[in-house]
Design an enzyme around this catalytic site. Sequence first.
Site, PDB file in Angstrom:
ATOM      1  N   GLU A   1     -13.078   4.118  -8.899  1.00  0.00           N
ATOM      2  CA  GLU A   1     -13.702   2.908  -8.368  1.00  0.00           C
ATOM      3  C   GLU A   1     -13.899   3.071  -6.864  1.00  0.00           C
ATOM      4  O   GLU A   1     -12.935   3.022  -6.095  1.00  0.00           O
ATOM      5  CB  GLU A   1     -12.845   1.677  -8.650  1.00  0.00           C
ATOM      6  CG  GLU A   1     -13.533   0.399  -8.180  1.00  0.00           C
ATOM      7  CD  GLU A   1     -12.595  -0.773  -7.982  1.00  0.00           C
ATOM      8  OE1 GLU A   1     -13.090  -1.915  -7.997  1.00  0.00           O
ATOM      9  OE2 GLU A   1     -11.380  -0.552  -7.783  1.00  0.00           O
TER      10      GLU A   1
ATOM     11  N   ASP B   1       0.818  -1.209   0.000  1.00  0.00           N
ATOM     12  CA  ASP B   1       0.000   0.000   0.000  1.00  0.00           C
ATOM     13  C   ASP B   1       0.855   1.262   0.000  1.00  0.00           C
ATOM     14  O   ASP B   1       1.529   1.573   0.983  1.00  0.00           O
ATOM     15  CB  ASP B   1      -0.920  -0.013   1.223  1.00  0.00           C
ATOM     16  CG  ASP B   1      -2.091   0.926   1.069  1.00  0.00           C
ATOM     17  OD1 ASP B   1      -2.972   0.622   0.242  1.00  0.00           O
ATOM     18  OD2 ASP B   1      -2.113   1.962   1.754  1.00  0.00           O
TER      19      ASP B   1
ATOM     20  N   ASP C   1      -8.393   2.863 -10.107  1.00  0.00           N
ATOM     21  CA  ASP C   1      -8.673   1.621  -9.395  1.00  0.00           C
ATOM     22  C   ASP C   1      -8.534   1.840  -7.886  1.00  0.00           C
ATOM     23  O   ASP C   1      -7.653   2.577  -7.431  1.00  0.00           O
ATOM     24  CB  ASP C   1      -7.681   0.548  -9.865  1.00  0.00           C
ATOM     25  CG  ASP C   1      -7.912  -0.794  -9.218  1.00  0.00           C
ATOM     26  OD1 ASP C   1      -8.893  -1.465  -9.583  1.00  0.00           O
ATOM     27  OD2 ASP C   1      -7.119  -1.170  -8.324  1.00  0.00           O
TER      28      ASP C   1
END
Length: 493
Positions: free
Chosen positions: A244, A177, A207
């Site tokens: 998203e 991450d 995304d």
Amino acid sequence: MFKFALTLTLCLAGSLSLAQHNPHWWGNRNTIVHLFEWKWSDIAQECESFLGPRGFAGVQVSPVNENIISAGRPWWERYQPISYKLTTRSGNEEEFGDMVRRCNDVGVRIYVDVLLNHMSGDFDGVAVGTAGTEAEPRKKSFPGVPYTAQDFHPTCEITDWNDRFQVQQCELVGLKDLDQSSDWVRSKLIEFLDHLIELGVAGFRVDAAKHMASEDLEYIYSSLSNLNIDHGFPHNSRPFIFQEVIDHGHETVSRDEYKELGAVTEFRFSEEIGNAFRGNNALKWLQSWGTGWGFLPSGQALTFVDNHDNQRDAGAVLNYKSPKQYKMATAFHLAYPYGISRVMSSFAFDDHDTPPPQDAQERIISPEFDEDGACVNGWICEHRWRQIYAMVGFKNAVRDTEITGWWDNGDNQISFCRGNKGFLAINNNQYDLSQDLNTCLPTGTYCDVISGSLIDGSCTGKSVTVNENGYGYIHIGSDDFDGVLALHVDAKV
């Protein structure tokens, strides 16, 4: 002076976010297609031979950056970055640039699926990417960027989806991450996106946006270059952003946090339209479709029947494996004036991990077509189904008109007009729809673009004669191949 500067900053931020909702379509075009896992050379050819002539507005393409190579080559390896080099199984940077130019030349915009949240997940030892770059994901070492461990959030797992910290700073399914508050990370992400803008793309599908703080994304988006005027974009055009954000309602991290930054994927649209056309909710209720169902405002919603993720899940969402219902749902999607529409173009799959069609050397193969233009070698190509590309033409023909003349039978037969330019009827009952209905169209004979086409002044499928009052006799049998009929002014005999 400070008050003036603050006001100016807020005005600029507001104008930029508004501009990021503009998809920069040509003329009356207004439908995006996701050519999932297609090669760049094949997309270029498809733009020139099919998408441009059929009036498609744009293409969402799979991630363009170098990704990890995973055993069996599942589709999701494209979502595990190794570097921002533009080399994947879809092609290299030269092929990508050629595709973008050729598609722009025929009025088809390109939107890139971009991965700003993370890099690859754990890999034993040294991982090699699709451009030959080595990385050690377990150590958070990605020299191809370069990123080191200090550029990532501390390792943790998302176990509580109602915990904002976990959702936005822990690892989504083990993917490393990135820390988007870091100046270095921001600079590399902006550099990557700006390079794509230089090559002529119109915007980005972001995304996993939900897993990044909206303030970090706002900084990144506002720092991007304007679109490239050499590709036909007006001066000072901003990239179209659609994000998203999976929000089923009552989520700790809400879609509303992102809707001012750009459009947001409206997943509830996908779920509810699937429920309706599976027979779990009467079609009569669709009269208030859109914001009446609690969806986002139309200009902020990216809408779809299915996408590459949820088409693989069990549940309400429809996919190509239920073709009659899928085509009815898609027809309604493209006929009803709500949202920024995207249609899916899939490959056949038997399980969640099925790779795209590939040869013995694991190279993606090009789609092949039969005499009717349908794909035959593992590619589904829903966008080439007549019932779907005809509705793209319908949507173009009725642009800027509103819903009028709604009719329903109190159950699963409905019809409505789009001004005086188009008419749609759907039968999802187990008995025939046979009735004189108001089409709102001028007097004349119209081809049903679902069952056929207007060719050389004649209809190859059904036709409907409209009288001086705008009424026509509509018949959709319960056992007809398609449960939908569509008429519009560009298909008048």
